[in-house]
Design an enzyme around this catalytic site. Structure first.
Site: not given
Ligand SMILES: Cc1cc2nc3c(=O)[nH]c(=O)nc-3n(C[C@H](O)[C@H](O)[C@H](O)COP(=O)(O)OP(=O)(O)OC[C@H]3O[C@@H](n4cnc5c(N)ncnc54)[C@H](O)[C@@H]3O)c2cc1C
Length: 258
Positions: A142, A184, A254
């Site tokens: 992560r 998480s 996380e």
């Molecule tokens: C119901 C649910 C289930 C989930 N299950 C999982 C799972 O099984 N496994 C898991 O790993 N995660 C899980 N997550 C968490 C989430 O889905 C992941 O972390 C996902 O990758 C976040 O993507 P996002 O685009 O929403 O990023 P955001 O939440 O918008 O950002 C997360 C981070 O990424 C950075 N970021 C975003 N885009 C970029 C980019 N282009 N370049 C550099 N940095 C960037 C942001 O600055 C921030 O620090 C879950 C979330 C939910 C709500």
């Protein structure tokens, strides 16, 4: 540059946050360096006074098959990428089913489930306009030390989409709560589980205002209705201090708090 008004109480998966203007950056724009980049806000807890924010625009929302790799723009949503993989019989992306977010967010978090994580299949990432090979990027459970903004990713291309594997991995999500969350709340500490520790210190189901550590899975901080940033922070701090006191383990968030 354009901006877009975003209501984080609707846009974010945990349904918390203010209405703010978010700068939309497109291919060819010079990225400001004083803005925090958001993806789909599935891993974010946004405070009432966040820093200036930006997001990638439509020019970074695409997928293209090249000879031996698949190129994906970092604004592309995981759901769209999974449908594309299925349609074109592409392997190794089954694990992104119901893993909400953009590819940029996935890469930044090295998101995944079990032993499947996005870095396993990355060939190279365009960061701040330069292609960087995976081997040059420090990454682990992560986390990925991107050191900038990821705009496009190239994934190693293998054929053979596996519907059974997708279903198997989806089944693991059966114990995920249905209420809004940011996934998480804490990373699993080495050789242990954050959910187990939260439960062990008596916080499974613990509620502050409308926020709670889920009854279904203690490591999910869920919004039961009108949960606030302050409620969420209180619970996070209670869990960290109790787990430290009773187990001498420092829980690390996380979710990203901004
Ligand atoms: C119901 C649910 C289930 C989930 N299950 C999982 C799972 O099984 N496994 C898991 O790993 N995660 C899980 N997550 C968490 C989430 O889905 C992941 O972390 C996902 O990758 C976040 O993507 P996002 O685009 O929403 O990023 P955001 O939440 O918008 O950002 C997360 C981070 O990424 C950075 N970021 C975003 N885009 C970029 C980019 N282009 N370049 C550099 N940095 C960037 C942001 O600055 C921030 O620090 C879950 C979330 C939910 C709500």
């Amino acid at each position: 540059m354009k901006s877009k008004q975003i209501d984080f109480s609707k846009y974010s998966s945990i349904k918390i946050g203010p209405i703010v203007d978010v700068l939309v950056v497109e291919n060819g724009d010079i990225f400001p360096n004083n803005h925090f980049l958001i993806g789909g806000a599935n891993n974010l807890l946004v405070s009432p006074m966040p820093p200036p924010l930006m997001m990638l625009g439509k020019s970074f929302d695409y997928m293209k098959i090249k000879d031996n790799y698949l190129e994906v723009g970092c604004a592309t949503k995981t759901g769209r990428l999974l449908s594309f993989a299925k349609k074109h019989n592409i392997a190794n992306l089954e694990f992104i089913a119901k893993l909400p977010g953009t590819i940029g967010g996935m890469v930044a978090m090295n998101a995944g489930i079990k032993s499947y994580e996005i870095f396993n299949i990355i060939k190279e990432i365009e960061i701040n306009g330069k292609w960087v090979k995976k081997e040059q990027i420090k990454h682990g459970y992560r986390f990925a030390n991107l050191g900038g903004i990821a705009t496009r990713v190239r994934l190693n291309l293998e054929y053979g989409y596996n519907e059974n594997l997708k279903d198997e991995l989806l089944n693991l999500r059966n114990n995920q709560p249905k209420e809004p969350s940011a996934g998480s709340c804490f990373k699993n500490p080495k050789n242990d589980y954050a959910g187990r520790l939260i439960e062990a210190v008596g916080l499974k189901g613990q509620r502050v205002g409308d926020m709670a550590f889920s009854e279904v899975h203690a490591n999910f901080l869920v919004n039961l209705g009108n949960g606030t940033y302050e409620d969420a922070i209180k619970l996070i701090n209670i869990a960290k201090s109790r787990v430290l006191e009773q187990f001498n383990i420092e829980l690390e968030e996380e979710i990203k708090i901004i």
